[in-house]
Write an enzyme that holds these catalytic residues in place. Structure first.
Site, PDB file in Angstrom:
ATOM      1  N   TYR A   1      16.331  30.484   8.661  1.00 30.56           N
ATOM      2  CA  TYR A   1      15.392  30.775   8.902  1.00 30.56           C
ATOM      3  C   TYR A   1      15.621  31.096  10.467  1.00 30.56           C
ATOM      4  O   TYR A   1      15.378  30.004  10.926  1.00 30.56           O
ATOM      5  CB  TYR A   1      13.834  30.241   8.993  1.00 30.56           C
ATOM      6  CG  TYR A   1      13.370  30.283   7.199  1.00 30.56           C
ATOM      7  CD1 TYR A   1      13.212  31.723   6.683  1.00 30.56           C
ATOM      8  CD2 TYR A   1      12.844  29.259   6.779  1.00 30.56           C
ATOM      9  CE1 TYR A   1      12.408  31.619   5.076  1.00 30.56           C
ATOM     10  CE2 TYR A   1      12.327  29.342   5.686  1.00 30.56           C
ATOM     11  CZ  TYR A   1      12.611  30.388   4.662  1.00 30.56           C
ATOM     12  OH  TYR A   1      12.145  30.681   2.918  1.00 30.56           O
TER      13      TYR A   1
ATOM     14  N   LYS B   1       1.410  -1.828  -0.013  1.00 28.53           N
ATOM     15  CA  LYS B   1      -0.043  -0.100  -0.032  1.00 28.53           C
ATOM     16  C   LYS B   1       0.831   1.358   0.037  1.00 28.53           C
ATOM     17  O   LYS B   1       2.463   1.055   0.467  1.00 28.53           O
ATOM     18  CB  LYS B   1      -1.140   0.266   1.180  1.00 28.53           C
ATOM     19  CG  LYS B   1       0.141   0.486   2.657  1.00 28.53           C
ATOM     20  CD  LYS B   1      -0.962  -0.301   3.612  1.00 28.53           C
ATOM     21  CE  LYS B   1      -0.090  -0.355   5.409  1.00 28.53           C
ATOM     22  NZ  LYS B   1      -1.260  -0.639   5.942  1.00 28.53           N
TER      23      LYS B   1
END
Ligand code: PLP
Length: 363
Positions: free
Chosen positions: A257, A36
């Protein structure tokens, strides 16, 4: 053609080898490998073919769309799908020979309208998620048996899923599982495929293997839980990227940042074009490292959407050098489970969340 600057190299022979290792660790009649979520990020078709080459005789996916994709790719092995849309008719799936894990009376009634559907009854024995609920199981099993004897559906399997909360919890789920098996037996239904265990329970609890086990994460070389990090399987995905820029920083210069990190002395940093949009967990900021020429160097500053920065000190680094972000740790590359620790998550999330910009290259 040159290699794309971000690439996940998928070693399908390693997936096959892992499945062989797992069959040795948890032997039973049948081995289902779960492919999956695009083969846990490795590519569903690649994973499916590799699993079959490693001795799996069943494949499993969550939903019908995933199953049909594998059928379109030409994979004709036994294939089970167990998580369904509210309006799923199962017509296309059953016509394609996909076995359906049914959890509700509505699933059974829809299946009864299909042509010769093969069904595994999915019951909730305590995980509290998918599968017929405890209060619904008796009626669900009764109706399934009725439709089976009427020739409308073929009940070929009984399945459930462990919570892994504790040994006692898994054993108590097994007891409920066996009670349902007894109920089916009393109703004259003997499902050939009886499966409760995913990777962890299959390895930990021999008595829970019944006639089939379902291996997911460990087929890709990752551990389902910390105590299972030494089973002998190895990661089949290697995430690499090119160094795209290097620079010398001065003492006091900040990176990324909010300047969570500053150079305390003059140093060389390398820019790597991967970030959280590519599946690098932002939560690993401040903890992660990567391998360059067999050596580990820290990722410094905030992990951003597209970029990470690696502090290499005074080591030699050039644009075009390859950085290994995660993979088989034999050459110093971080294991995906190590990334999971850095980001306070599980390895499953690391490999399944590769972004669309990363090219998968299967070998
Ligand atoms: C995903 C899944 C598995 C595989 O679990 P792993 O922990 O990856 O081995 C097995 N069974 C079901 C029903 C699943 O949804």
């Amino acid at each position: 053609m040159t290699a794309p600057m971000r690439r996940a190299l998928i070693d399908s022979a390693q997936i096959s080898a892992n499945v062989e290792v797992l069959r040795g660790l948890a032997p039973t009649d049948h081995t289902l490998v779960v492919v999956k979520a695009n083969g846990y990020g490795h590519g569903a078709e690649t994973a499916a073919r590799a699993a079959l080459a490693g001795g799996a005789d069943w494949l499993g996916v969550a939903d019908v769309a995933e199953a049909l994709e594998l059928r379109s790719a030409g994979i004709d092995a036994p294939l089970l799908a167990w998580l369904h849309a509210p309006d799923e008719s199962f017509r296309e799936a059953t016509a394609a020979g996909v076995t359906i894990g049914a959890s509700t009376l509505a699933h059974l009634e829809a299946l009864a309208l299909c042509d010769n559907p093969s069904v595994h009854l999915k019951i909730d024995t305590g995980l509290g998620r998918n599968g017929a609920g405890r209060d619904d199981t008796a009626a669900f099993v009764a109706r399934a048996a009725e439709l089976h004897h009427a020739g409308k559906i073929r009940v070929e399997g009984l399945m459930s899923h462990c919570s892994g909360t504790s040994r006692e919890a898994d054993m108590s789920q097994a007891e409920e599982f066996e009670n349902v098996m007894a109920d089916l037996h009393a109703r004259g239904v003997e499902p050939e495929f009886r499966h409760l265990a995913a990777t962890a329970a299959a390895i930990d609890h021999p008595s829970l293997r019944y006639s089939m086990v379902r291996f997911g994460i460990a087929a890709y070389g990752l551990a389902p839980a910390p105590h299972l990090r030494n089973t002998g399987v190895r990661p089949a995905m290697r995430l690499e990227a090119d160094v795209v820029l290097t620079k010398r920083l001065r003492a006091g210069d900040g990176v990324s940042y909010n300047h969570l990190w500053r150079a305390d002395e003059s140093t060389t940093v390398a820019l790597i074009p991967v970030g959280y949009a590519d599946g690098i967990p932002r939560a690993a900021t401040g903890h992660a490292s990567v391998a360059l020429n067999g050596q580990r160097f820290p990722v410094v500053g905030r992990i951003a959407m597209d970029q990470i920065v690696v502090n290499v000190g005074d080591a030699q680094v050039a644009v075009g050098d390859t950085v290994s972000i995660w993979g088989d740790p034999h050459d110093g590359t971080p294991h995906p489970d190590e990334w999971a620790d850095w980001a306070d998550t599980i390895g499953y999330e690391i490999v399944t969340r590769l972004g669309n910009r990363v090219s998968r290259i299967s070998a």
